[in-house]
Design a protein around this motif. Sequence first.
Motif, PDB file in Angstrom:
ATOM      1  N   PRO A 283       1.551  -2.632  -2.928  1.00 41.35           N
ATOM      2  CA  PRO A 283       1.397  -2.279  -1.527  1.00 41.35           C
ATOM      3  C   PRO A 283       2.727  -2.340  -0.786  1.00 41.35           C
ATOM      4  O   PRO A 283       3.613  -3.122  -1.150  1.00 41.35           O
ATOM      5  CB  PRO A 283       0.421  -3.331  -0.997  1.00 41.35           C
ATOM      6  CG  PRO A 283       0.592  -4.492  -1.908  1.00 41.35           C
ATOM      7  CD  PRO A 283       0.912  -3.914  -3.250  1.00 41.35           C
ATOM      8  N   PRO A 284       2.899  -1.529   0.246  1.00 39.44           N
ATOM      9  CA  PRO A 284       4.151  -1.551   1.010  1.00 39.44           C
ATOM     10  C   PRO A 284       4.281  -2.838   1.817  1.00 39.44           C
ATOM     11  O   PRO A 284       3.273  -3.485   2.129  1.00 39.44           O
ATOM     12  CB  PRO A 284       4.019  -0.331   1.931  1.00 39.44           C
ATOM     13  CG  PRO A 284       2.551  -0.105   2.055  1.00 39.44           C
ATOM     14  CD  PRO A 284       1.954  -0.518   0.750  1.00 39.44           C
ATOM     15  N   PRO A 285       5.504  -3.243   2.160  1.00 40.32           N
ATOM     16  CA  PRO A 285       5.679  -4.451   2.982  1.00 40.32           C
ATOM     17  C   PRO A 285       5.193  -4.200   4.409  1.00 40.32           C
ATOM     18  O   PRO A 285       5.050  -3.067   4.853  1.00 40.32           O
ATOM     19  CB  PRO A 285       7.188  -4.673   2.930  1.00 40.32           C
ATOM     20  CG  PRO A 285       7.757  -3.303   2.710  1.00 40.32           C
ATOM     21  CD  PRO A 285       6.780  -2.590   1.826  1.00 40.32           C
ATOM     22  N   GLY A 286       4.949  -5.299   5.116  1.00 38.48           N
ATOM     23  CA  GLY A 286       4.494  -5.161   6.496  1.00 38.48           C
ATOM     24  C   GLY A 286       3.095  -4.610   6.573  1.00 38.48           C
ATOM     25  O   GLY A 286       2.229  -4.937   5.762  1.00 38.48           O
ATOM     26  N   CYS A 287       2.852  -3.759   7.552  1.00 44.16           N
ATOM     27  CA  CYS A 287       1.541  -3.129   7.695  1.00 44.16           C
ATOM     28  C   CYS A 287       1.331  -2.147   6.545  1.00 44.16           C
ATOM     29  O   CYS A 287       2.166  -1.256   6.337  1.00 44.16           O
ATOM     30  CB  CYS A 287       1.448  -2.400   9.034  1.00 44.16           C
ATOM     31  SG  CYS A 287      -0.063  -1.417   9.220  1.00 44.16           S
ATOM     32  N   PRO A 288       0.240  -2.251   5.795  1.00 41.24           N
ATOM     33  CA  PRO A 288       0.059  -1.360   4.637  1.00 41.24           C
ATOM     34  C   PRO A 288      -0.101   0.104   5.013  1.00 41.24           C
ATOM     35  O   PRO A 288       0.096   0.981   4.168  1.00 41.24           O
ATOM     36  CB  PRO A 288      -1.222  -1.906   3.977  1.00 41.24           C
ATOM     37  CG  PRO A 288      -1.913  -2.677   5.046  1.00 41.24           C
ATOM     38  CD  PRO A 288      -0.845  -3.232   5.924  1.00 41.24           C
TER      39      PRO A 288
END
Length: 324
Positions: A283-288
């Motif tokens: 998953p991407p960092p921060g807000c997905p």
Amino acid sequence: MTTPVLVVDGLRKHFVSKKGFPTPRTVRVRAVEDISFTIHAGEAFGLVGESGCGKSTAARALLRLIEPDAGTVTWKGENVLTAQGASLKALRRRMQIVFQDPYSSLDPRQSIGSALMEPMQVHGLAEGKEARRRAAALLEEVGLPPAALDRFPHEFSGGQRQRIGIARALTVEPELIVADEPVSALDVSVQAQVLLLMQDLRKRRGLSFLFVSHDLSVVRWFCDRVAVMYLGRIVEEGPAGRVLANPLHPYAQMLRDASPIPDPARRGVLPRIIGEIPSAANPPPGCPFHPRCPHAMPQCSVRMPGWTQAAGDNQGGVACHLHG
């Protein structure tokens, strides 16, 4: 609002597997990541989102059809995840599930009567002629003739098999039904019949529902409250009418705008959806959602948004930096 019958707090489920050759690597798929919600007596609560967002995994984990990794699930004050033996058996009576595929959820070599009577016998509710009488009454309640008791799953249509699945869930007199995409495999006309049946059962029996679906029109009609999931997380929750008509989270807005409207006068151009769904294994960092979000800000790629209560809604809220 009544006291919650089901409280899910911080539920998490990861799947670990090995991939690659000749040197395999460990891959951790974050299917459900720290989700929380409550369901009240007689309420229909919806979980919506794209395929692969973790809806069905969450539903099965709270029933312990698959064991969650963390979190708590409480049924009327009793911890479902730590229950064992007789306590767990008693809890399974209270919570039942209707599966998405009605054919694969039935044993093709077991008659319908046997499938309905077996749970009654396991839980000590009825035996012999009394169990058969109850099974026949359940079939009539879901719109099938008692003669269906001696037939087998392949002799029924998809809609009839789903009615049998609902009848089987009712055999142990539950208080909560987890409906996992219960109409997605059915024709539209049959969908309406099954939904009307479930709504009627809900009213007559006082059932609560956890309704898992990707069809917003069905959720809008059936559910009182709804939670929107994205990449294993709940990003918005609130009354179904408000969330699906005036969503706060950009992802919920995208779902709403992409949902077909069965009115020629209101049809327009479907919105262009940016990007692909990230992998739950990376998953991407921060807000997905930030790689696909048209409103992404620098902080979205760095920090996970906190939960903000929606105005005038003490039960709902949104996880988005736009509303933080």
